[in-house]
Structure formats: structure tokens, C-alpha cells
Design a protein around this motif. Structure first.
Motif, PDB file in Angstrom:
ATOM      1  N   ARG A 273       0.845  -1.082  -0.206  1.00  0.00           N
ATOM      2  CA  ARG A 273       0.211  -0.064   0.298  1.00  0.00           C
ATOM      3  C   ARG A 273       1.029   1.065   0.046  1.00  0.00           C
ATOM      4  O   ARG A 273       0.558   1.923  -0.930  1.00  0.00           O
ATOM      5  N   THR A 274       1.540   1.081   0.492  1.00  0.00           N
ATOM      6  CA  THR A 274       2.833   2.907   0.458  1.00  0.00           C
ATOM      7  C   THR A 274       4.184   2.219   0.368  1.00  0.00           C
ATOM      8  O   THR A 274       5.095   1.253   0.285  1.00  0.00           O
ATOM      9  N   ASP A 399      -1.480  -7.318   2.430  1.00  0.00           N
ATOM     10  CA  ASP A 399      -2.709  -7.033   2.866  1.00  0.00           C
ATOM     11  C   ASP A 399      -3.085  -5.480   3.311  1.00  0.00           C
ATOM     12  O   ASP A 399      -2.122  -5.669   4.294  1.00  0.00           O
ATOM     13  N   PRO A 400      -4.028  -4.926   2.359  1.00  0.00           N
ATOM     14  CA  PRO A 400      -3.455  -3.732   3.193  1.00  0.00           C
ATOM     15  C   PRO A 400      -4.637  -3.239   4.409  1.00  0.00           C
ATOM     16  O   PRO A 400      -4.168  -2.324   5.213  1.00  0.00           O
ATOM     17  N   GLY A 401      -5.064  -4.057   5.075  1.00  0.00           N
ATOM     18  CA  GLY A 401      -6.045  -4.090   6.080  1.00  0.00           C
ATOM     19  C   GLY A 401      -7.337  -3.282   5.734  1.00  0.00           C
ATOM     20  O   GLY A 401      -7.300  -2.862   4.824  1.00  0.00           O
ATOM     21  N   PRO A 402      -8.208  -3.218   7.259  1.00  0.00           N
ATOM     22  CA  PRO A 402      -9.464  -2.382   7.441  1.00  0.00           C
ATOM     23  C   PRO A 402      -9.064  -0.994   7.023  1.00  0.00           C
ATOM     24  O   PRO A 402      -7.796  -0.793   7.338  1.00  0.00           O
ATOM     25  N   LEU A 419      -6.426  -0.212  -4.469  1.00  0.00           N
ATOM     26  CA  LEU A 419      -6.494  -1.907  -4.320  1.00  0.00           C
ATOM     27  C   LEU A 419      -6.840  -2.987  -5.401  1.00  0.00           C
ATOM     28  O   LEU A 419      -6.398  -3.263  -6.455  1.00  0.00           O
ATOM     29  N   TYR A 420      -7.880  -1.792  -6.190  1.00  0.00           N
ATOM     30  CA  TYR A 420      -8.091  -2.902  -7.636  1.00  0.00           C
ATOM     31  C   TYR A 420      -7.069  -2.638  -8.366  1.00  0.00           C
ATOM     32  O   TYR A 420      -7.034  -3.354  -9.262  1.00  0.00           O
ATOM     33  N   VAL A 421      -6.300  -1.534  -8.913  1.00  0.00           N
ATOM     34  CA  VAL A 421      -5.470  -1.370  -9.264  1.00  0.00           C
ATOM     35  C   VAL A 421      -4.013  -2.349  -9.125  1.00  0.00           C
ATOM     36  O   VAL A 421      -3.556  -3.379 -10.427  1.00  0.00           O
ATOM     37  N   ALA A 422      -3.470  -2.563  -8.127  1.00  0.00           N
ATOM     38  CA  ALA A 422      -3.124  -3.489  -7.171  1.00  0.00           C
ATOM     39  C   ALA A 422      -3.590  -5.495  -7.795  1.00  0.00           C
ATOM     40  O   ALA A 422      -2.804  -6.127  -8.190  1.00  0.00           O
ATOM     41  N   MET A 423      -4.784  -5.806  -7.820  1.00  0.00           N
ATOM     42  CA  MET A 423      -5.127  -6.418  -8.008  1.00  0.00           C
ATOM     43  C   MET A 423      -4.975  -6.890  -9.998  1.00  0.00           C
ATOM     44  O   MET A 423      -5.633  -7.972  -9.884  1.00  0.00           O
ATOM     45  N   THR A 424      -5.105  -6.074 -10.641  1.00  0.00           N
ATOM     46  CA  THR A 424      -5.544  -6.055 -11.616  1.00  0.00           C
ATOM     47  C   THR A 424      -4.067  -6.281 -12.827  1.00  0.00           C
ATOM     48  O   THR A 424      -4.194  -6.160 -13.973  1.00  0.00           O
ATOM     49  N   ARG A 425      -2.751  -6.289 -12.317  1.00  0.00           N
ATOM     50  CA  ARG A 425      -1.374  -6.447 -12.837  1.00  0.00           C
ATOM     51  C   ARG A 425      -1.019  -7.918 -12.655  1.00  0.00           C
ATOM     52  O   ARG A 425      -0.356  -8.423 -13.752  1.00  0.00           O
ATOM     53  N   PRO A 426      -2.454  -9.108 -12.273  1.00  0.00           N
ATOM     54  CA  PRO A 426      -1.131 -10.289 -13.056  1.00  0.00           C
ATOM     55  C   PRO A 426      -1.611 -11.310 -14.053  1.00  0.00           C
ATOM     56  O   PRO A 426      -2.815 -10.852 -14.569  1.00  0.00           O
ATOM     57  N   ASP A 434       0.307 -11.582   4.852  1.00  0.00           N
ATOM     58  CA  ASP A 434      -0.382 -11.114   5.777  1.00  0.00           C
ATOM     59  C   ASP A 434       0.340  -9.613   6.051  1.00  0.00           C
ATOM     60  O   ASP A 434       1.410  -8.852   5.079  1.00  0.00           O
ATOM     61  N   ALA A 435      -0.849  -8.624   7.200  1.00  0.00           N
ATOM     62  CA  ALA A 435      -0.589  -7.233   7.377  1.00  0.00           C
ATOM     63  C   ALA A 435       1.167  -7.017   7.542  1.00  0.00           C
ATOM     64  O   ALA A 435       1.596  -7.854   8.033  1.00  0.00           O
TER      65      ALA A 435
END
Length: 600
Positions: A273-274, A399-402, A419-426, A434-435
């Protein structure tokens, strides 16, 4: 690939058409744009077309595909916004010292120059503008493109996806950020009305497995959420995170997991996330001995080490094609393409390069975008933002957490899009870690760097080191750098003396590699170290770390210093040499008595 029916409609629009294309993640956008430019060349000349995008990696991909197409389309000039703004400013006001301005400063100055008509002669032949990733046009960049499209009577093809709008945080005023999302799309519709043709690319050519495609169904909802007055984004974020957590969990980041990350037949990205989390992951992987690269900032430009070899072996200021062909260039570069890039940089033709112009480009950070992109690596660690536009065989999302309402300026809708951008890279595999425990690590507001903090509010225990922190004007032993220093090597910063030279800087620090000095830290680093340790306005730091550990060599780069310094060091008359680039989240080592740290 062959064009789909949706892609073909985009490609076959007339050169004068005003076209807005919404393209989802992995929709074959670059292929469509290259085909679109090829079609435009049937009606226009290369000099009548301007192609702009955000990242150097996108420019490199676009230019390479244009060159592969052959024919006249290879002459179409694609640039990042920063490169284009800099070229514009140096053409309309050559003595403006634009190289010293910030990225945002150059963008704003270019917008004003167009608005005042100073660029009218420069773009009098402009017939068509292609702009990629327009969802990320916010603030001064949005103003620039709006002014460009309004000022010049030309066609355009602009491509973007509101579901991937993730740069609202760059707008300084929190109350204006939400309004920037989708604002450029609304401006196009209001400004051009019925003249605007809206098209879409809805396919996906990236995700090759159910896991890799798991986030795609969220795209339409995220686009609707980007509209003004849309429903809150928190439910979307929760659903996206639940979808991520339904994929394979690799557990916590330990030695076993590190081996799993490093042992894969393909490319892997660990996305965080960061940037602070990315630094922590990189630190852990180095501790476990897993080779990788930490993704750089988009504004972090580096001239590769092999460029210095172009200056070696001659006292003159010209380089023939024959001698260029004898220079060793790393695998992955096409020699003919590199030559053409260098010719464009030096504004030369034929079989000679002007090395004085090349030196100026190196000193100004104006090397071609496709020559300054990062080397490829099978394992990349990156923030979500820095992975934008990239793709990998396997993606592991930390995991970016809640959502944390207490965190400053949290926008649930933007967090969902991120999060959508990250999950559409593979392409094939999507997994998660884990966080991370990030306690004590946060951005220092005074310097903009990540830093380590202690349990008491005044305790500072480490500071991020970046690629520009080694002083470029002081050449170290070149033979040692070439033969003994490699990307990933550990280095230590050693305090050179116990007193600071001024009230605004720390003492000098040298860069030590296996006990050998290979560089000196810059004034910028020393000023930021002073700011970090000055914990109040009335406090003046007097105790300085004797060493900063936990750092590594990102790469060697070609730098430009003074010709006199190069001559004194026996490096020839050009003022060109190698310097190390450093990266990492350093840890302070204190002595309390002014003793110099001995790494042995």
C-alpha cells in the motif's frame, strides 16, 4: 494480436475526430494506441502528431512497439508529460533555467506558456493529440491538457479508466481531491458536447486465470463510483479486500515465504500500500538473501552506467557510429534503437553523435525516457502506485488491512480503486501476504522521507535514502566501481567528522563499500538529516549518528560533474563518470562519544 471489433472502431476514427476511450485493465490499450497511430499516419505526418503518457515505462513500451511496426509510424514522438513540458519550455524560453524547476513547476509553467500563446508557432502544425491514462490528470496536469486541447484546433484520442484513478492524493487541498476524480471526463463532455465520440474497450487480455481476473468484475462499479455524488466507496473496498483474501495466502513474511517469493519461474511483484511498506519488505528479503529490485519513483531518472563508456577512449566531442558499435551495451537493448534515441537526444543526423549535447542531456536529466527505465528483474517490490501500468506473471499483494478512519485523508473510494489497480496486475497468479508490522515507521513531514521513530516522541532511529542522495560531482575510484560494486551490495554511511558545517546541515557522510569509500552524501541528504533530528524549533542537534546501516546499491549510473574534476581524477576532459545510487530505509548507529564507526 488482431484487432477486436471495439478496438477497430477506435483505430478507424478520422484524424479530426474528438475521441474519448474508456479502457479497462488489461484491455489491450497499448496495442490499440499503436494501431491508432499507424492509422493516423495514413492521413498525417509524424510531426503533426503528439503522443503523451505518464510513465517512462509506458513511453518505452509505446516507442518500442512503434519502432517494431516500421514505416513512417516509427517517427511519431511519444513523451512523458514532464519531458514534453521541459522541451516546450526550453523552446519558448531557452534561458529559463527550467532544469532546476520541480516537476509540478514545469507542468504549471508549460500550461501558462500555452495559455499566453507562446507555443502557437511551435505547434502550428499540430493536427492530432493522443493522451494515455487521462484518469490520472489532476491539478496542474489536468489544467495543462485542457489548455492544450482548447488552444489548438486539432483532433484527439484520449484514453483512460475512472476505475483506476489513484492520484487524487497529489492535490494539496483535501477538500478539492474528491472533485478531481472524473473531472477531466466531465470537462471533455461539457466542452465538446455532441462533437465528442465516446467509445470503450471492455475485453481483457492480461488475466489468464480465475484468480488473476477476480477483480475485473469490480471495474464497472468503480467507474460508476467515480461519478460526482456517487455512493460511498467503503463497501467496494471491503468486497475487494475480501476477494483478495479468498486467494492463496502466503502467510507472514519469514524465511520460508521469502524463499517462495524468490523461487518462481516467471516474474513476481510484491505490491504494498505504501512505499514505507515496500522498504520493509525489501529489507526483509535482503536479510533472507533473496535478490530483487525495489521499484523507483516515476520522477527518479537514472542514466545507465554503459552511457559513460561512450565518452571513454576519446578526447574529442564526437562519436562515430563505428565506435558506438564497439561499446558494450547490456542485453535487452536493441543497438539500432539506442542509436536512434541518442541521435534524437543530441538532435543529430547521419553517423555522428555530438557528445557535448549528450553531456548536457545527462547533466540536465533529459535522457530519453526509454533509456532511463529500470532494468528488468524477476522479483520486484513496489507500492501500488508505482506498479500502475505494469503487469507480472504473479502478483503478491501485502494485505492493506481494513480502512482506518483515523488515518489522515483516507478516501474510501480512492482506496478501493488503488486496491483494484494492484489486483489487476497479474497474468496468472494472485496471492497475498499478511499485513506487515509497520510500528515506528512513518513519513517525516519535514523531509517527505520515510523514517524510523522510537517509543519516545523525540527519538529518531533511521531515515530513508534515495537515488539522488550521493553527491554527483565528486568522482570515486572508477575501476573499483566497475569491478567490485554491483546492484544489491550492502553499503554503510560513515560520519566523516563530528561537527556540522552549518546550522542547517549534518556533518559530512561518506559511502563505504567493504571498507572502501565510493561516494559522499549530498547536501540535500545532510539537510534532511538535520531536519529529522531537529525535533523542535528551539533544539539544535549536536549528536549525530556515527553510521547509517541497512542500505544497498540500487545501481551504478552515469553522472555529469565539472570537466576540471574529471581531469584531476584522470577521467578525461568530458566531466563524465560513474556514481553509485543508493536505496533503503537506513538505521542509525550511535556512539555518544564522537567515535568513528568501524564496520569491521
Amino acid at each position: 494480436m488482431t484487432l477486436t471489433s471495439e478496438q477497430r472502431v477506435v483505430v478507424e476514427q478520422p484524424a479530426g475526430a474528438l475521441t474519448l476511450v474508456t479502457a479497462g485493465a488489461g484491455a489491450g490499450k497499448t496495442y490499440t494506441l499503436v494501431s491508432r497511430l499507424e492509422r493516423l499516419m495514413e492521413e498525417l505526418n509524424a510531426g503533426e502528431i503528439l503522443a503523451l503518457t505518464f510513465s517512462r515505462s509506458a513511453v518505452r513500451e509505446l516507442r518500442e512497439r512503434l519502432l517494431d511496426q516500421g514505416g513512417s509510424v516509427r517517427h511519431v514522438h511519444a513523451q512523458t508529460f514532464d519531458s514534453w513540458a521541459l522541451d516546450l519550455l526550453t523552446n519558448v524560453e531557452a534561458d529559463g533555467d527550467w532544469y532546476r524547476r520541480s516537476f509540478e513547476g514545469r507542468i504549471a509553467a508549460a500550461q501558462r506558456a500555452i495559455e499566453r500563446g507562446l507555443a502557437d508557432d511551435l505547434f502550428e502544425d499540430l493536427r492530432h493529440v493522443v493522451v494515455d491514462e487521462v484518469q490520472d490528470l489532476v491539478g496542474s496536469r489536468r489544467d495543462l491538457v485542457e489548455t492544450l486541447l482548447e488552444r489548438f484546433d486539432c483532433g484527439f484520442t484520449v484514453v483512460g479508466d475512472p476505475a483506476q484513478s489513484i492520484y487524487g492524493f497529489t492535490v494539496p487541498k483535501a477538500d478539492e481531491r474528491a472533485g478531481e476524480t472524473n473531472r477531466f471526463f466531465d470537462w471533455l463532455r461539457v466542452t465538446f458536447g455532441e462533437e465528442l465520440t465516446e467509445l470503450s474497450l471492455s475485453g481483457n487480455f492480461r488475466g489468464q486465470s480465475q484468480e488473476a481476473r477476480s477483480a475485473l468484475d469490480f471495474g464497472p462499479r468503480l467507474r460508476a463510483n467515480a461519478e460526482v455524488g456517487a455512493a460511498p466507496g467503503e463497501p467496494l473496498y471491503v468486497e475487494l479486500r475480501d476477494s483478495l483474501r479468498s486467494c492463496l495466502n502466503l502467510g507472514r513474511l519469514d524465511g520460508f515465504t521469502a524463499d517462495v517469493l524468490g523461487d518462481y519461474n516467471g516474474t513476481t511483484a510484491v505490491l504494498c500500500r505504501t512505499n514505507g511498506q515496500a522498504l520493509i519488505v525489501s529489507e526483509a528479503l535482503r536479510r533472507f538473501g533473496v535478490p530483487h529490485r525495489l521499484r523507483r519513483s516515476a520522477q527518479d531518472r537514472m542514466t545507465p552506467a554503459w552511457v559513460a563508456d561512450l565518452f571513454h577512449g576519446t578526447d574529442g566531442w564526437s562519436l562515430s557510429r563505428e565506435r558506438f558499435d564497439r561499446v558494450s551495451i547490456p542485453d535487452g537493448y536493441d543497438r539500432d534503437k539506442v542509436w536512434r534515441c541518442l541521435q534524437r537526444t543530441c538532435d543529430t543526423r547521419g553517423r555522428i553523435l555530438d557528445l557535448s549535447r549528450l553531456r548536457t542531456a545527462i547533466a540536465a536529466g533529459r535522457m530519453p525516457d526509454e533509456l532511463t527505465d529500470e532494468p528488468s528483474c524477476d522479483l520486484v517490490i513496489s507500492s501500488f502506485h508505482r506498479a500502475k501500468g505494469l503487469e507480472f506473471d504473479r502478483v503478491v499483494v501485502v494485505d492493506p488491512g481494513p480502512l482506518d478512519p483515523a488515518r489522515d485523508a483516507v478516501d474510501p473510494s480512492e482506496e478501493a480503486r488503488l486496491l483494484y489497480v494492484a489486483m489487476t496486475r497479474p497474468r496468472h497468479e494472485l496471492e497475498w501476504l499478511d499485513a506487515l508490522n509497520t510500528g515506528g515507521i512513518r513519513i517525516d513531514r519535514g523531509t517527505g522521507r520515510w523514517a524510523r521513530y522510537g517509543y519516545r516522541h523525540w527519538v529518531r532511529s533511521g531515515l530513508e535514502v534515495t537515488g539522488s542522495d550521493v553527491h554527483p560531482g565528486l568522482p570515486a575510484g572508477q575501476e573499483y566501481l566497475r569491478d567490485r560494486v554491483a546492484a544489491g551490495d550492502e553499503v554503510v554511511l560513515l560520519r566523516a567528522d563530528g561537527e556540522s558545517a552549518t546550522d542547517e546541515e549534518s556533518p559530512s557522510y561518506t559511502v563505504s563499500h567493504d571498507g572502501r569509500e565510493i561516494g559522499v552524501m549530498s547536501q540535500g541528504f545532510r539537510s534532511d538529516l538535520h531536519r529529522l533530528l531537529r525535533t523542535s524549533r528551539s533544539f539544535r542537534p549536536r549528536n549525530w549518528p556515527k553510521a547509517v546501516t541497512g542500505l544497498h546499491v540500487d545501481d551504478l549510473e552515469t553522472v555529469a560533474g565539472t570537466e576540471a574534476a574529471g581531469s584531476r581524477a584522470g577521467l578525461g576532459p568530458h566531466g563524465i563518470w560513474l556514481a553509485p545510487r543508493l536505496m533503503g530505509l537506513g538505521t542509525f548507529v550511535w556512539d555518544g562519544k564522537g567515535q568513528i564507526y568501524d564496520p569491521a
